[in-house]
Design an enzyme around this catalytic site. Structure first.
Site, PDB file in Angstrom:
ATOM      1  N   GLN A  69       0.682  -1.274   0.115  1.00  0.00           N
ATOM      2  CA  GLN A  69      -0.074  -0.008   0.011  1.00  0.00           C
ATOM      3  C   GLN A  69       0.906   1.452  -0.073  1.00  0.00           C
ATOM      4  O   GLN A  69       1.900   1.581   0.990  1.00  0.00           O
ATOM      5  CB  GLN A  69      -0.863   0.098   1.333  1.00  0.00           C
ATOM      6  CG  GLN A  69      -1.963   1.094   1.066  1.00  0.00           C
ATOM      7  CD  GLN A  69      -2.956   1.567   2.128  1.00  0.00           C
ATOM      8  OE1 GLN A  69      -2.314   1.918   3.120  1.00  0.00           O
ATOM      9  NE2 GLN A  69      -4.031   1.511   1.909  1.00  0.00           N
ATOM     10  N   CYS A  99      -6.870   7.152   4.856  1.00  0.00           N
ATOM     11  CA  CYS A  99      -6.077   7.481   5.847  1.00  0.00           C
ATOM     12  C   CYS A  99      -6.658   9.015   6.200  1.00  0.00           C
ATOM     13  O   CYS A  99      -6.174  10.155   5.552  1.00  0.00           O
ATOM     14  CB  CYS A  99      -4.557   7.376   5.983  1.00  0.00           C
ATOM     15  SG  CYS A  99      -3.791   7.889   7.516  1.00  0.00           S
ATOM     16  N   LYS A 137      -7.899   1.820  -1.974  1.00  0.00           N
ATOM     17  CA  LYS A 137      -8.537   1.746  -0.852  1.00  0.00           C
ATOM     18  C   LYS A 137      -9.069   2.980  -0.326  1.00  0.00           C
ATOM     19  O   LYS A 137      -8.273   3.938  -0.488  1.00  0.00           O
ATOM     20  CB  LYS A 137      -7.708   1.197   0.533  1.00  0.00           C
ATOM     21  CG  LYS A 137      -8.357   0.991   1.791  1.00  0.00           C
ATOM     22  CD  LYS A 137      -7.757  -0.050   2.626  1.00  0.00           C
ATOM     23  CE  LYS A 137      -8.367  -0.388   3.864  1.00  0.00           C
ATOM     24  NZ  LYS A 137      -8.241   1.081   4.745  1.00  0.00           N
ATOM     25  N   HIS A 169     -13.495   1.235   2.876  1.00  0.00           N
ATOM     26  CA  HIS A 169     -13.902   1.509   4.209  1.00  0.00           C
ATOM     27  C   HIS A 169     -15.356   2.006   4.335  1.00  0.00           C
ATOM     28  O   HIS A 169     -15.362   3.335   4.180  1.00  0.00           O
ATOM     29  CB  HIS A 169     -12.548   1.965   5.149  1.00  0.00           C
ATOM     30  CG  HIS A 169     -13.037   2.042   6.493  1.00  0.00           C
ATOM     31  ND1 HIS A 169     -12.035   2.707   7.488  1.00  0.00           N
ATOM     32  CD2 HIS A 169     -14.002   1.604   7.338  1.00  0.00           C
ATOM     33  CE1 HIS A 169     -12.501   2.768   8.446  1.00  0.00           C
ATOM     34  NE2 HIS A 169     -13.646   2.346   8.665  1.00  0.00           N
ATOM     35  N   ASN A 209     -14.964  -3.275   3.780  1.00  0.00           N
ATOM     36  CA  ASN A 209     -14.141  -3.077   4.873  1.00  0.00           C
ATOM     37  C   ASN A 209     -14.797  -2.306   5.851  1.00  0.00           C
ATOM     38  O   ASN A 209     -15.534  -1.258   5.608  1.00  0.00           O
ATOM     39  CB  ASN A 209     -12.602  -2.560   4.545  1.00  0.00           C
ATOM     40  CG  ASN A 209     -11.891  -2.068   5.923  1.00  0.00           C
ATOM     41  OD1 ASN A 209     -11.945  -0.990   5.874  1.00  0.00           O
ATOM     42  ND2 ASN A 209     -11.535  -3.146   6.889  1.00  0.00           N
ATOM     43  N   GLY A 210     -14.811  -2.637   7.056  1.00  0.00           N
ATOM     44  CA  GLY A 210     -15.166  -1.913   8.373  1.00  0.00           C
ATOM     45  C   GLY A 210     -16.179  -2.630   9.142  1.00  0.00           C
ATOM     46  O   GLY A 210     -17.170  -3.004   8.808  1.00  0.00           O
ATOM     47  N   GLY A 211     -15.657  -2.997  10.569  1.00  0.00           N
ATOM     48  CA  GLY A 211     -16.624  -3.494  11.421  1.00  0.00           C
ATOM     49  C   GLY A 211     -17.094  -5.046  11.313  1.00  0.00           C
ATOM     50  O   GLY A 211     -17.898  -5.598  11.820  1.00  0.00           O
TER      51      GLY A 211
HETATM   52  C1  LIG Z   1      -3.633   0.381  14.037  1.00  0.00           C
HETATM   53  C2  LIG Z   1      -4.455   0.831  12.793  1.00  0.00           C
HETATM   54  C3  LIG Z   1      -3.751   1.163  11.642  1.00  0.00           C
HETATM   55  C4  LIG Z   1      -4.068   1.511  10.339  1.00  0.00           C
HETATM   56  N1  LIG Z   1      -3.236   1.665   9.138  1.00  0.00           N
HETATM   57  C5  LIG Z   1      -3.755   1.844   8.089  1.00  0.00           C
HETATM   58  C6  LIG Z   1      -3.115   2.058   6.754  1.00  0.00           C
HETATM   59  O1  LIG Z   1      -1.968   1.884   6.986  1.00  0.00           O
HETATM   60  N2  LIG Z   1      -3.468   2.058   5.736  1.00  0.00           N
HETATM   61  C7  LIG Z   1      -4.869   2.070   5.569  1.00  0.00           C
HETATM   62  O2  LIG Z   1      -5.193   2.091   4.332  1.00  0.00           O
HETATM   63  N3  LIG Z   1      -5.709   1.668   6.562  1.00  0.00           N
HETATM   64  C8  LIG Z   1      -5.051   1.765   7.928  1.00  0.00           C
HETATM   65  N4  LIG Z   1      -6.028   1.459   9.205  1.00  0.00           N
HETATM   66  C9  LIG Z   1      -7.467   1.133   8.657  1.00  0.00           C
HETATM   67  C10 LIG Z   1      -7.567  -0.364   8.437  1.00  0.00           C
HETATM   68  O3  LIG Z   1      -7.211  -0.656   7.221  1.00  0.00           O
HETATM   69  C11 LIG Z   1      -9.259  -0.506   8.113  1.00  0.00           C
HETATM   70  O4  LIG Z   1      -9.830   0.425   7.150  1.00  0.00           O
HETATM   71  C12 LIG Z   1     -10.048  -0.057   9.408  1.00  0.00           C
HETATM   72  O5  LIG Z   1      -9.385  -0.536  10.554  1.00  0.00           O
HETATM   73  C13 LIG Z   1     -11.461  -0.497   9.337  1.00  0.00           C
HETATM   74  O6  LIG Z   1     -11.499  -1.970   9.409  1.00  0.00           O
HETATM   75  P1  LIG Z   1     -11.983  -2.838  10.817  1.00  0.00           P
HETATM   76  O7  LIG Z   1     -13.201  -2.325  11.120  1.00  0.00           O
HETATM   77  O8  LIG Z   1     -12.300  -4.399  10.297  1.00  0.00           O
HETATM   78  O9  LIG Z   1     -10.844  -2.553  11.580  1.00  0.00           O
HETATM   79  C14 LIG Z   1      -5.655   1.177  10.235  1.00  0.00           C
HETATM   80  C15 LIG Z   1      -6.353   0.801  11.017  1.00  0.00           C
HETATM   81  C16 LIG Z   1      -5.942   0.603  12.290  1.00  0.00           C
HETATM   82  C17 LIG Z   1      -6.688   0.119  13.513  1.00  0.00           C
END
Ligand SMILES: Cc1cc2nc3c(=O)[nH]c(=O)nc-3n(C[C@H](O)[C@H](O)[C@H](O)COP(=O)(O)O)c2cc1C
Length: 340
Positions: A69, A99, A137, A169, A209-211
């Site tokens: 990424q 992000c 993403k 997301h 993605n998300g939750g």
């Molecule tokens: C600690 C942490 C670091 C993350 N770093 C990135 C990242 O480097 N790039 C990115 O696109 N999303 C990043 N995210 C977002 C995740 O990829 C994801 O979109 C987000 O956690 C929602 O998914 P979830 O509900 O399954 O956790 C990060 C999330 C967390 C919790």
């Protein structure tokens, strides 16, 4: 990249996560489930061009299929970074448009690119010049944007640029007033918006993605989506990734234990290479969540694993104790842990 289906249909990916999905974490995830698509943490295009490439890009063959990424918004830099990714053996490059951190906004990339679909298209087209498949993403939108046109505009730009996959997301990002962590919980999830995008783009891979944190939710999402991306659940309960392996019997506690045992030799090799034990065991802490002996296992790894000079014997000792606790808890443990 071949984002081919897991058993039972649909692609399952582990999300890019800074400070989590480093190479040690990816080796663990790969060993838990050979069919997952794995992502690196975000690396900025500038860092790829000017930074320590061994540290930023180094990975092992077993982690593949592996997506790098990238963060950035300068098409020239992204093109060069994608070219370098191809040379380093990655399978795909992905552009971060999700992000929300201040640092990222200062560089005019990440979620703020949701306002600039034409630039997103330019960046992806430039990345494709490196020869690897490219993907996106993104969020549903940012701030006051209407998520219907905002997401469609970015997705259409990605499709026009030849993106092979769009991972969404399923919440907005608020660029002012919320921390990155709050931006993963406060803006409400809207999975239906992503389902609509997937229906609207039948010839493009669209992943949700998300939750999504358990097997039922993954299977339900895969009924309407091309793929599902798992974030925090992958480090809170990595056993989930094995459960999602379907008919290969990966759901068993014995499989998780065998994977954990294999990480002892892996840790030894890392330590011989002047690495440390703590980052190797960090993604393993939740591996036996809720099972007999799991608390002591976790405590041993998080306390003793951080001590200066900690060796692989800390991990093997924690696993020995866990096995004794499992044996003491009786023969029906396996059945219970599979059903959990
Ligand atoms: C600690 C942490 C670091 C993350 N770093 C990135 C990242 O480097 N790039 C990115 O696109 N999303 C990043 N995210 C977002 C995740 O990829 C994801 O979109 C987000 O956690 C929602 O998914 P979830 O509900 O399954 O956790 C990060 C999330 C967390 C919790």
């Amino acid at each position: 990249m071949d984002t081919g289906p897991q058993d039972g249909g649909g692609t399952i990916a582990v999300a890019p996560m800074m400070d989590w999905t480093d190479r040690h974490c990816r080796v663990l995830h790969r060993r838990l489930n050979p069919s997952l698509v794995l992502f690196t943490e975000m690396v900025t295009a500038k860092a790829v061009l000017f930074g320590d490439r061994d540290r930023l890009l180094g990975h092992s063959e077993e982690e593949r299929p592996l997506v790098l990424q990238l963060g950035g918004s300068d098409p020239g830099e992204l093109a060069e970074a994608a070219q370098i990714a191809a040379e380093w053996g990655y399978d795909e490059v992905n552009l971060n448009c999700g992000c929300p951190s201040d640092r990222v906004q200062g560089g005019r990339f990440g979620a703020c690119l949701m306002r600039e679909p034409a630039l997103v298209g330019e960046c992806l087209a430039a990345m494709a010049e490196g020869g690897l498949p490219v993907s996106l993403k993104c969020r549903l939108g940012v701030d006051e944007q209407d998520v219907e046109p905002a997401l469609d505009a970015v997705a259409d730009a990605a499709v026009a640029a030849g993106a092979s996959a769009i991972w969404v997301h399923a919440r907005k990002a608020w660029l002012q007033g919320l921390s990155p962590a709050q931006n993963r919980t406060v803006p409400p999830l809207d999975h239906d918006r992503v389902v609509r995008l997937c229906a609207r783009l039948p010839s493009t891979f669209v992943g949700l993605n998300g939750g999504i944190g358990d097997e039922g939710a993954v299977r339900a999402a895969l009924a309407t989506m091309d793929g599902v991306m798992i974030g925090r659940a992958a480090y809170q309960r990595p056993g989930l990734l094995a459960e999602l392996g379907g008919r290969h019997g990966l759901a068993s506690g014995a499989h998780r234990l065998a994977v954990a045992r294999s990480m002892v030799d892996y840790a030894r090799a890392v330590l011989e290479d002047r690495g440390r034990l703590a980052p190797v065991v960090k993604p393993m802490l939740g591996l036996f969540h809720g099972e007999p002996g799991a608390r002591a296992y976790r405590r041993t790894l998080s306390e003793d694993g951080h001590r200066a000079g900690a060796g692989a014997d800390v991990l093997s000792g924690a696993l020995d104790a866990l096995e004794i606790a499992r044996e003491r808890s009786g023969p029906d443990l396996e059945a219970r842990s599979v059903a959990a």
